[in-house]
Design a protein around this motif. Structure first.
Motif, PDB file in Angstrom:
ATOM      1  N   SER A   1      32.996  36.502  49.119  1.00 25.21           N
ATOM      2  CA  SER A   1      33.806  35.384  48.614  1.00 25.21           C
ATOM      3  C   SER A   1      32.869  34.284  48.132  1.00 25.21           C
ATOM      4  CB  SER A   1      34.772  34.859  49.680  1.00 25.21           C
ATOM      5  OG  SER A   1      34.072  34.374  50.791  1.00 25.21           O
ATOM      6  N   LEU A   2      33.267  33.656  47.048  1.00 22.91           N
ATOM      7  CA  LEU A   2      32.439  32.623  46.430  1.00 22.91           C
ATOM      8  C   LEU A   2      32.587  31.288  47.163  1.00 22.91           C
ATOM      9  CD1 LEU A   2      33.390  33.358  42.718  1.00 22.91           C
ATOM     10  CD2 LEU A   2      31.185  33.835  43.779  1.00 22.91           C
ATOM     11  N   THR A   3      31.477  30.599  47.315  1.00 25.83           N
ATOM     12  CA  THR A   3      31.538  29.228  47.813  1.00 25.83           C
ATOM     13  C   THR A   3      32.019  28.344  46.667  1.00 25.83           C
ATOM     14  OG1 THR A   3      29.291  28.670  47.125  1.00 25.83           O
ATOM     15  CG2 THR A   3      29.548  29.650  49.335  1.00 25.83           C
ATOM     16  N   ALA A   4      32.358  27.115  46.970  1.00 23.74           N
ATOM     17  CA  ALA A   4      32.783  26.179  45.925  1.00 23.74           C
ATOM     18  C   ALA A   4      31.664  25.977  44.902  1.00 23.74           C
ATOM     19  CB  ALA A   4      33.193  24.848  46.546  1.00 23.74           C
ATOM     20  N   ALA A   5      30.419  25.909  45.365  1.00 24.50           N
ATOM     21  CA  ALA A   5      29.283  25.730  44.453  1.00 24.50           C
ATOM     22  C   ALA A   5      29.106  26.961  43.560  1.00 24.50           C
ATOM     23  CB  ALA A   5      28.001  25.462  45.251  1.00 24.50           C
TER      24      ALA A   5
ATOM     25  N   GLN B   1      40.638  32.737  45.676  1.00 25.25           N
ATOM     26  CA  GLN B   1      41.475  33.309  46.729  1.00 25.25           C
ATOM     27  C   GLN B   1      41.012  34.682  47.204  1.00 25.25           C
ATOM     28  OE1 GLN B   1      45.429  33.195  45.073  1.00 25.25           O
ATOM     29  NE2 GLN B   1      45.339  31.005  44.728  1.00 25.25           N
ATOM     30  N   ARG B   2      39.761  35.004  47.017  1.00 26.81           N
ATOM     31  CA  ARG B   2      39.244  36.285  47.496  1.00 26.81           C
ATOM     32  C   ARG B   2      39.472  36.385  49.002  1.00 26.81           C
ATOM     33  NH1 ARG B   2      38.125  39.640  43.154  1.00 26.81           N
ATOM     34  NH2 ARG B   2      36.272  39.015  42.010  1.00 26.81           N
ATOM     35  N   SER B   3      39.810  37.583  49.468  1.00 21.38           N
ATOM     36  CA  SER B   3      40.099  37.775  50.892  1.00 21.38           C
ATOM     37  C   SER B   3      38.847  37.716  51.761  1.00 21.38           C
ATOM     38  CB  SER B   3      40.787  39.128  51.099  1.00 21.38           C
ATOM     39  OG  SER B   3      39.856  40.192  50.870  1.00 21.38           O
ATOM     40  N   GLY B   4      37.698  38.034  51.183  1.00 25.08           N
ATOM     41  CA  GLY B   4      36.471  38.080  51.960  1.00 25.08           C
ATOM     42  C   GLY B   4      36.303  39.398  52.691  1.00 25.08           C
TER      43      GLY B   4
ATOM     44  N   PHE C   1      29.382  39.674  42.074  1.00 24.43           N
ATOM     45  CA  PHE C   1      27.963  39.981  41.929  1.00 24.43           C
ATOM     46  C   PHE C   1      27.358  38.920  41.016  1.00 24.43           C
ATOM     47  CE2 PHE C   1      30.441  43.673  42.823  1.00 24.43           C
ATOM     48  CZ  PHE C   1      29.710  44.351  43.789  1.00 24.43           C
ATOM     49  N   LEU C   2      26.372  38.207  41.539  1.00 18.79           N
ATOM     50  CA  LEU C   2      25.757  37.100  40.804  1.00 18.79           C
ATOM     51  C   LEU C   2      24.288  37.405  40.580  1.00 18.79           C
ATOM     52  CD1 LEU C   2      27.715  35.797  43.302  1.00 18.79           C
ATOM     53  CD2 LEU C   2      27.488  33.902  41.737  1.00 18.79           C
ATOM     54  N   CYS C   3      23.800  37.075  39.402  1.00 13.94           N
ATOM     55  CA  CYS C   3      22.393  37.269  39.081  1.00 13.94           C
ATOM     56  C   CYS C   3      21.763  35.911  38.822  1.00 13.94           C
ATOM     57  CB  CYS C   3      22.235  38.160  37.854  1.00 13.94           C
ATOM     58  SG  CYS C   3      20.503  38.476  37.443  1.00 13.94           S
ATOM     59  N   TYR C   4      20.655  35.659  39.532  1.00 12.53           N
ATOM     60  CA  TYR C   4      19.952  34.384  39.431  1.00 12.53           C
ATOM     61  C   TYR C   4      18.548  34.587  38.866  1.00 12.53           C
ATOM     62  CZ  TYR C   4      23.562  32.255  42.319  1.00 12.53           C
ATOM     63  OH  TYR C   4      24.753  31.786  42.796  1.00 12.53           O
TER      64      TYR C   4
ATOM     65  N   LEU D   1      34.841  42.073  40.348  1.00 14.03           N
ATOM     66  CA  LEU D   1      35.744  43.215  40.462  1.00 14.03           C
ATOM     67  C   LEU D   1      37.134  42.702  40.802  1.00 14.03           C
ATOM     68  CD1 LEU D   1      33.666  45.721  42.630  1.00 14.03           C
ATOM     69  CD2 LEU D   1      34.056  45.811  40.160  1.00 14.03           C
ATOM     70  N   TYR D   2      38.128  43.301  40.188  1.00 13.59           N
ATOM     71  CA  TYR D   2      39.524  42.971  40.450  1.00 13.59           C
ATOM     72  C   TYR D   2      40.212  44.293  40.764  1.00 13.59           C
ATOM     73  CZ  TYR D   2      37.908  38.808  38.120  1.00 13.59           C
ATOM     74  OH  TYR D   2      37.187  37.699  37.777  1.00 13.59           O
TER      75      TYR D   2
END
Length: 147
Positions: free
Chosen positions: A10-14, A43-46, A52-55, A66-67
């Motif tokens: 789940s994504l943080t607010a940041a 609203q991801r359930s966690g 997936f994030l790339c930095y 993914l949905y």
């Protein structure tokens, strides 16, 4: 420049803000409106890894979400910053997402590609993903009243 892919439940607010800002950059560059569903991301359930994030140098340069609406397939939407394209970022994100789907028993990925997205169409062609169908978006209007 090194890239780091992070898979999260789940994504943080940041992180959500970073994804939204990346979408603004990509949309402006490509003249499209990416379907990343910010409300769904909030609203991801966690329960499962779906983001997936790339930095690069602590800056978000790629995202894939993914949905999963049923066990037969996962819809995929993503983007890569225009300055970082053609460097294998989306391929890396896609491989991580595919491995997650395999782990969950989801056999297929359905890529959501905007009609005007040249980068998205080129990637789909490169990986040999066949075109299946188109969807239409309908907008009743901002006020909710019929025109």
């Amino acid at each position: 420049m090194g890239y780091e892919i992070v898979a999260i439940k789940s994504l943080t607010a940041a992180q959500l803000e970073e994804v939204n800002q990346l979408a603004v950059i990509c949309n402006g560059h490509d003249g499209i409106a990416l379907k990343i569903n910010p409300n769904m991301l909030e609203q991801r359930s966690g329960e499962h890894t779906e983001d997936f994030l790339c930095y690069a140098d602590n800056k978000l340069v790629g995202y894939l979400g993914l949905y999963v609406f049923h066990a037969k397939e996962a819809e995929v939407s993503g983007m890569v910053h225009p300055d970082h394209r053609r460097k294998g970022i989306f391929t890396g994100l896609q491989h991580r997402a595919k491995a997650e789907c395999r782990k969950r028993g989801i056999p297929a990925l359905l890529f959501i590609v905007q009609q005007k997205s040249q980068a998205g169409a080129a990637y789909q062609k490169r990986i040999g993903a066949p075109y299946e169908y188109s969807e239409y978006w309908m907008d009743l209007g901002k006020s909710g009243e019929k025109p």
